[in-house]
Design an enzyme around this catalytic site. Structure first.
Site, short mmCIF file in Angstrom:
data_model
loop_
_atom_site.label_atom_id
_atom_site.label_comp_id
_atom_site.label_asym_id
_atom_site.label_seq_id
_atom_site.Cartn_x
_atom_site.Cartn_y
_atom_site.Cartn_z
N SER A 1 -0.77 -1.54 3.59
CA SER A 1 -2.42 -1.14 2.06
C SER A 1 -3.85 -1.38 2.53
O SER A 1 -3.89 -2.59 3.68
CB SER A 1 -2.15 -2.04 0.97
OG SER A 1 -2.30 -3.67 1.26
N LYS B 1 -11.77 -3.33 9.51
CA LYS B 1 -10.19 -2.81 10.35
C LYS B 1 -10.24 -4.34 11.33
O LYS B 1 -9.27 -5.00 11.93
CB LYS B 1 -10.30 -1.41 11.27
CG LYS B 1 -9.82 -0.67 9.90
CD LYS B 1 -8.35 -0.83 9.05
CE LYS B 1 -8.39 -0.08 8.04
NZ LYS B 1 -7.79 0.13 6.51
N ALA C 1 -5.25 7.10 14.95
CA ALA C 1 -7.00 7.33 15.09
C ALA C 1 -7.10 7.83 13.74
O ALA C 1 -6.25 7.88 12.83
CB ALA C 1 -7.36 8.66 16.13
N LEU C 2 -7.96 9.05 13.30
CA LEU C 2 -8.34 9.26 11.98
C LEU C 2 -6.75 9.77 11.66
O LEU C 2 -6.21 11.13 13.05
CB LEU C 2 -9.24 10.09 11.70
CG LEU C 2 -8.92 11.29 11.10
CD1 LEU C 2 -10.19 10.24 9.43
CD2 LEU C 2 -10.92 12.17 10.69
N GLY D 1 0.78 -1.37 0.10
CA GLY D 1 -0.08 -0.22 -0.04
C GLY D 1 0.38 0.90 0.00
O GLY D 1 0.42 2.22 0.59
N GLY D 2 2.13 1.26 -0.75
CA GLY D 2 2.94 2.46 -0.87
C GLY D 2 2.31 3.57 -0.81
O GLY D 2 3.32 4.67 -1.08
N VAL E 1 -0.40 7.15 4.24
CA VAL E 1 0.01 6.31 5.40
C VAL E 1 1.52 5.81 4.68
O VAL E 1 2.65 6.08 5.26
CB VAL E 1 -0.49 5.63 6.40
CG1 VAL E 1 0.44 4.69 6.87
CG2 VAL E 1 -1.45 5.85 6.80
N ASN F 1 -0.16 -7.94 -5.34
CA ASN F 1 -1.85 -7.93 -5.11
C ASN F 1 -1.72 -8.69 -4.04
O ASN F 1 -2.12 -9.75 -3.91
CB ASN F 1 -2.73 -8.50 -5.97
CG ASN F 1 -4.04 -8.44 -5.95
OD1 ASN F 1 -4.50 -8.96 -4.82
ND2 ASN F 1 -4.80 -7.91 -6.57
#
Length: 366
Positions: free
Chosen positions: A124, A210, A234-235, A50-51, A55, A103
């Site tokens: 990711s 999550k 958190a957010l 998820g690079g 984040v 993937n």
């Protein structure tokens, strides 16, 4: 929100997860002793899934600043094109970053991405392809499946010893309501888990995803030669978050008024989240103290005006959010029923301030 379910099935599940958490602390000590003498360069090669995410890119940047070589796992050609457009890194390998197509739903591609790396940062997560807050129950199921496959791939890779898994504070805060008010706040820390039944009943799919994903990761790691740690931010906010992280932000804020009223709506700056990932990873080495779960936040939203402004920036219309019975959801004028605690992360960060790496971002803890 309130106490966890007291059913036998819930207790058994929590005990299973707790056993996996406790096991993780000692697993790395016996991980593939034959590979203990690899070269220094190889020992600092890690993979980030998820690079291309908000984040993920921040984690990559912090890893590079700490002297790591990063293998950036991208899912599509479109992700690779976006990365090139950002012009953040040079040609493949020039700035310490190598890209590889992988993937999270394809075990073989994960194997290829992880082989040769000593650590994996799984940042990711599935997002709504339509770009709106349409995270669904089906996506939650897929995210949990992907989490298990990522951990399985880490275990299969001979070189991988450690995995830092990005979860969410939402995996800790959603619970059944108390039948009556108490005179003091109940602490929410890394020992707390969101109630999956409560999430399903209230269609809190992002929180459900999550929670299920993190539990799937712990189950997959239990009894295996892999040291796993999870970060529950958190957010996530920071420069450009409205443009680059709007979809997860909108999904995160479903039920925001209930979280606000109970003192559980918090934010975390993306740079601090990234730094926490690297600090925890380095504290996992050798006889390091890091293990289990870590809650990460730097600001608790306590005023309805703050939430309204956040929703306005993200284009969220007010209304339609989950609210507790008897509360206007405003968060003003009544004592919070819960108190967030990230003392575990604060202690780890404080204990490692003697390191001589470059700039550290100061982290404030409420």
């Amino acid at each position: 929100m309130g106490v966890l379910r007291s059913t036998q099935s819930m207790e058994a599940e929590v005990e299973e997860i707790r056993a996996a958490l406790l096991h993780g602390a000692g697993a790395a000590a016996v991980k593939r002793a034959a590979g203990a003498e690899e070269g220094a360069a190889e020992a600092r090669t890690v993979c980030v899934t998820g690079g291309i995410s908000f984040v993920g890119l921040a984690v990559v940047d912090r890893l590079l600043r700490h002297g790591y070589t990063v293998r950036l796992a991208l899912e599509t050609q479109e992700d690779l094109d976006k990365l090139r457009e950002m012009e953040m890194f040079g040609e493949n390998g020039r700035d310490g970053v190598w890209t590889v197509m992988a993937n999270v739903m394809d075990p073989e591609s994960l194997n290829r991405a992880f082989n040769g790396c000593v650590g994996v940062f799984h940042t990711s997560s599935l997002v709504d392809p339509g770009g709106i807050s349409g995270y669904t129950k089906h996506m939650a199921i897929l995210e949990a499946r992907a989490a298990g496959q990522v951990v399985d791939a880490c275990i299969r890779a001979e070189s991988v010893r450690k995995c830092v898994f990005t979860s969410s504070l939402l995996a800790c805060v959603w619970r059944q309501s108390y039948p009556h008010q108490r005179g003091f706040p109940t602490t929410i820390d890394e020992n707390c888990w969101s109630d999956e039944s409560f999430c399903r009943d209230n269609k809190l799919w992002f929180a459900l995803g999550k929670t299920m994903a993190e539990k799937a990761a712990w189950r997959a790691a239990r009894g295996r030669d892999l040291k796993l740690v999870t970060i529950c931010p958190a957010l996530v906010t920071g420069p450009g978050f409205r443009r680059r992280n709007s979809t997860p932000s909108i999904a995160y804020l479903k039920g925001a008024h209930a979280m606000l009223a109970d003192g559980l709506l918090a934010t975390a700056d993306v740079e601090r989240v990234a730094e926490a990932h690297v600090r925890v990873y380095e504290a996992m080495s050798g006889g390091g103290v890091a293990g289990g779960r870590y809650i990460c936040y730097d600001h608790v939203i306590r005023r309805g005006e703050e939430l309204a402004e956040l929703q306005r920036q993200l284009g969220i219309r007010r209304g339609g959010t989950l609210a507790r019975s008897g509360s206007d959801g405003g968060g003003d004028g009544r004592a919070a029923q819960f108190a967030l605690c990230n003392g575990k992360l604060a202690r780890l960060v404080s204990s490692r301030r003697r390191c001589t790496y470059d700039t550290y971002y100061p982290i404030s803890y409420d």
